[in-house]
Scaffold this motif. Structure first.
Motif, PDB file in Angstrom:
ATOM      1  N   MET A   1      41.189  38.885  57.403  1.00  0.00           N
ATOM      2  CA  MET A   1      41.550  37.481  57.203  1.00  0.00           C
ATOM      3  C   MET A   1      41.198  36.689  55.410  1.00  0.00           C
ATOM      4  O   MET A   1      41.405  36.419  54.721  1.00  0.00           O
ATOM      5  N   LEU A   2      39.552  36.830  55.255  1.00  0.00           N
ATOM      6  CA  LEU A   2      39.252  36.624  54.322  1.00  0.00           C
ATOM      7  C   LEU A   2      39.101  38.174  53.296  1.00  0.00           C
ATOM      8  O   LEU A   2      37.823  38.379  52.472  1.00  0.00           O
ATOM      9  N   ARG A   3      39.943  39.582  53.132  1.00  0.00           N
ATOM     10  CA  ARG A   3      39.526  40.115  52.755  1.00  0.00           C
ATOM     11  C   ARG A   3      39.237  40.024  51.075  1.00  0.00           C
ATOM     12  O   ARG A   3      38.857  40.683  50.516  1.00  0.00           O
ATOM     13  N   ASN A   4      39.994  39.462  50.664  1.00  0.00           N
ATOM     14  CA  ASN A   4      40.446  39.050  49.111  1.00  0.00           C
ATOM     15  C   ASN A   4      39.165  37.762  48.708  1.00  0.00           C
ATOM     16  O   ASN A   4      39.904  37.410  47.703  1.00  0.00           O
ATOM     17  N   GLY A   5      39.221  36.541  49.174  1.00  0.00           N
ATOM     18  CA  GLY A   5      38.531  35.375  48.934  1.00  0.00           C
ATOM     19  C   GLY A   5      38.992  34.637  48.614  1.00  0.00           C
ATOM     20  O   GLY A   5      40.657  34.750  48.935  1.00  0.00           O
ATOM     21  N   LEU A   6      39.050  33.807  47.022  1.00  0.00           N
ATOM     22  CA  LEU A   6      40.232  33.022  46.317  1.00  0.00           C
ATOM     23  C   LEU A   6      40.515  33.968  45.613  1.00  0.00           C
ATOM     24  O   LEU A   6      40.045  34.838  44.746  1.00  0.00           O
ATOM     25  N   GLU A   7      41.890  33.958  45.308  1.00  0.00           N
ATOM     26  CA  GLU A   7      42.955  34.564  44.727  1.00  0.00           C
ATOM     27  C   GLU A   7      43.333  33.128  43.342  1.00  0.00           C
ATOM     28  O   GLU A   7      43.183  31.805  44.275  1.00  0.00           O
ATOM     29  N   PRO A   8      44.090  33.764  42.507  1.00  0.00           N
ATOM     30  CA  PRO A   8      44.464  32.675  41.431  1.00  0.00           C
ATOM     31  C   PRO A   8      45.058  31.603  42.501  1.00  0.00           C
ATOM     32  O   PRO A   8      45.485  30.676  41.710  1.00  0.00           O
ATOM     33  N   TRP A   9      45.616  32.022  42.985  1.00  0.00           N
ATOM     34  CA  TRP A   9      47.250  30.982  43.905  1.00  0.00           C
ATOM     35  C   TRP A   9      46.054  29.753  44.468  1.00  0.00           C
ATOM     36  O   TRP A   9      46.770  29.097  45.011  1.00  0.00           O
ATOM     37  N   HIS A  10      44.731  30.432  45.209  1.00  0.00           N
ATOM     38  CA  HIS A  10      44.384  29.190  45.858  1.00  0.00           C
ATOM     39  C   HIS A  10      43.441  28.217  45.241  1.00  0.00           C
ATOM     40  O   HIS A  10      43.198  27.544  45.359  1.00  0.00           O
ATOM     41  N   LEU A  11      43.067  28.658  44.063  1.00  0.00           N
ATOM     42  CA  LEU A  11      42.655  28.044  42.930  1.00  0.00           C
ATOM     43  C   LEU A  11      43.500  26.613  42.284  1.00  0.00           C
ATOM     44  O   LEU A  11      43.376  25.530  42.430  1.00  0.00           O
ATOM     45  N   LEU A  12      45.249  27.194  42.349  1.00  0.00           N
ATOM     46  CA  LEU A  12      46.447  26.368  41.625  1.00  0.00           C
ATOM     47  C   LEU A  12      46.575  25.309  42.477  1.00  0.00           C
ATOM     48  O   LEU A  12      46.566  24.281  42.440  1.00  0.00           O
ATOM     49  N   ILE A  13      46.541  25.998  43.702  1.00  0.00           N
ATOM     50  CA  ILE A  13      46.734  24.346  44.957  1.00  0.00           C
ATOM     51  C   ILE A  13      45.310  23.691  45.459  1.00  0.00           C
ATOM     52  O   ILE A  13      45.807  22.579  45.518  1.00  0.00           O
ATOM     53  N   VAL A  14      44.267  24.448  44.969  1.00  0.00           N
ATOM     54  CA  VAL A  14      43.547  23.239  45.246  1.00  0.00           C
ATOM     55  C   VAL A  14      43.684  21.949  43.999  1.00  0.00           C
ATOM     56  O   VAL A  14      43.485  21.107  43.951  1.00  0.00           O
ATOM     57  N   ALA A  15      43.681  22.742  42.549  1.00  0.00           N
ATOM     58  CA  ALA A  15      43.785  21.941  42.064  1.00  0.00           C
ATOM     59  C   ALA A  15      44.874  21.088  41.972  1.00  0.00           C
ATOM     60  O   ALA A  15      45.087  19.595  41.576  1.00  0.00           O
ATOM     61  N   VAL A  16      46.322  21.003  42.036  1.00  0.00           N
ATOM     62  CA  VAL A  16      47.213  20.104  42.892  1.00  0.00           C
ATOM     63  C   VAL A  16      46.969  19.027  43.449  1.00  0.00           C
ATOM     64  O   VAL A  16      47.419  17.922  43.755  1.00  0.00           O
ATOM     65  N   VAL A  17      45.981  19.690  44.844  1.00  0.00           N
ATOM     66  CA  VAL A  17      45.195  18.639  45.525  1.00  0.00           C
ATOM     67  C   VAL A  17      45.344  17.719  45.164  1.00  0.00           C
ATOM     68  O   VAL A  17      44.330  16.755  45.415  1.00  0.00           O
ATOM     69  N   PHE A  18      43.673  17.950  43.877  1.00  0.00           N
ATOM     70  CA  PHE A  18      42.459  17.190  43.293  1.00  0.00           C
ATOM     71  C   PHE A  18      43.474  16.286  42.461  1.00  0.00           C
ATOM     72  O   PHE A  18      43.350  15.156  42.395  1.00  0.00           O
ATOM     73  N   ILE A  19      44.857  16.866  41.958  1.00  0.00           N
ATOM     74  CA  ILE A  19      45.421  15.752  40.842  1.00  0.00           C
ATOM     75  C   ILE A  19      46.204  14.791  41.807  1.00  0.00           C
ATOM     76  O   ILE A  19      46.329  13.407  41.636  1.00  0.00           O
ATOM     77  N   VAL A  20      46.702  15.722  42.734  1.00  0.00           N
ATOM     78  CA  VAL A  20      47.419  14.057  43.766  1.00  0.00           C
ATOM     79  C   VAL A  20      46.092  13.310  44.579  1.00  0.00           C
ATOM     80  O   VAL A  20      46.824  12.304  45.126  1.00  0.00           O
ATOM     81  N   LEU A  21      45.633  13.299  45.393  1.00  0.00           N
ATOM     82  CA  LEU A  21      44.150  12.884  45.708  1.00  0.00           C
ATOM     83  C   LEU A  21      43.843  11.828  44.642  1.00  0.00           C
ATOM     84  O   LEU A  21      43.857  10.666  44.959  1.00  0.00           O
ATOM     85  N   PHE A  22      42.979  12.385  43.321  1.00  0.00           N
ATOM     86  CA  PHE A  22      42.440  11.468  42.631  1.00  0.00           C
ATOM     87  C   PHE A  22      43.204  10.905  41.546  1.00  0.00           C
ATOM     88  O   PHE A  22      42.847  10.039  41.189  1.00  0.00           O
ATOM     89  N   SER A  24      45.864  11.597  37.936  1.00  0.00           N
ATOM     90  CA  SER A  24      45.501  12.481  36.753  1.00  0.00           C
ATOM     91  C   SER A  24      44.479  11.384  35.843  1.00  0.00           C
ATOM     92  O   SER A  24      43.763  11.881  34.476  1.00  0.00           O
ATOM     93  N   ARG A  25      44.363   9.742  35.905  1.00  0.00           N
ATOM     94  CA  ARG A  25      43.865   9.525  35.500  1.00  0.00           C
ATOM     95  C   ARG A  25      42.307   9.400  35.159  1.00  0.00           C
ATOM     96  O   ARG A  25      41.179   9.463  34.932  1.00  0.00           O
ATOM     97  N   LYS A  26      42.462   9.575  36.983  1.00  0.00           N
ATOM     98  CA  LYS A  26      41.106   9.387  37.451  1.00  0.00           C
ATOM     99  C   LYS A  26      39.909  11.014  37.312  1.00  0.00           C
ATOM    100  O   LYS A  26      38.151  11.227  36.767  1.00  0.00           O
ATOM    101  N   LEU A  27      41.173  11.989  36.879  1.00  0.00           N
ATOM    102  CA  LEU A  27      40.555  12.971  36.830  1.00  0.00           C
ATOM    103  C   LEU A  27      39.078  12.948  35.584  1.00  0.00           C
ATOM    104  O   LEU A  27      38.084  13.374  35.288  1.00  0.00           O
ATOM    105  N   PRO A  28      39.912  13.208  34.467  1.00  0.00           N
ATOM    106  CA  PRO A  28      38.388  13.363  32.990  1.00  0.00           C
ATOM    107  C   PRO A  28      37.168  12.020  34.050  1.00  0.00           C
ATOM    108  O   PRO A  28      35.778  12.752  33.315  1.00  0.00           O
ATOM    109  N   ASP A  29      37.253  10.914  34.198  1.00  0.00           N
ATOM    110  CA  ASP A  29      36.279  10.147  34.382  1.00  0.00           C
ATOM    111  C   ASP A  29      35.626  10.807  35.826  1.00  0.00           C
ATOM    112  O   ASP A  29      34.047  10.803  35.558  1.00  0.00           O
ATOM    113  N   THR A  30      35.712  11.577  36.465  1.00  0.00           N
ATOM    114  CA  THR A  30      35.137  12.481  37.464  1.00  0.00           C
ATOM    115  C   THR A  30      34.824  13.645  36.847  1.00  0.00           C
ATOM    116  O   THR A  30      33.199  13.430  37.624  1.00  0.00           O
TER     117      THR A  30
END
Length: 90
Positions: A1-22, A24-30
């Motif tokens: 199940m977690l054979r490959n760990g974090l792949e590049p598309w996982h990081l892309l999904i995490v980045a999109v979630v952060f941008i949606v939650l916070f 784009s204006r608050k990300l540099p301050d954070t």
């Protein structure tokens, strides 16, 4: 199940979630606040490591005892010092 760990598309999904939650204006301050917190944590950890590494564990400066004056000695000495100072004459 977690054979490959974090792949590049996982990081892309995490980045999109952060941008949606916070937004784009608050990300540099954070990111700036996170960087400051990391620097403070690093310096405090280094200070604790340096403090524990000293021989004997004595890091505080040695305070020499001073002579204790009685109330009559203190007032006489203070009065003599005040009479000799130029500020008292003015």
């Amino acid at each position: 199940m977690l054979r490959n760990g974090l792949e590049p598309w996982h990081l892309l999904i995490v980045a999109v979630v952060f941008i949606v939650l916070f937004g784009s204006r608050k990300l540099p301050d954070t990111a700036r606040a996170l960087g400051k917190s990391m620097r403070i944590l690093k310096s405090e950890a280094k200070a604790m490591k340096d403090e524990s590494g000293t021989p004997g564990g004595a890091t505080a400066p040695v305070v020499e005892p001073t002579a204790v004056r009685t109330a009559s000695e203190g007032t006489a000495a203070d009065a003599a010092a005040a009479s000799q100072s130029p500020a008292a004459a003015g």
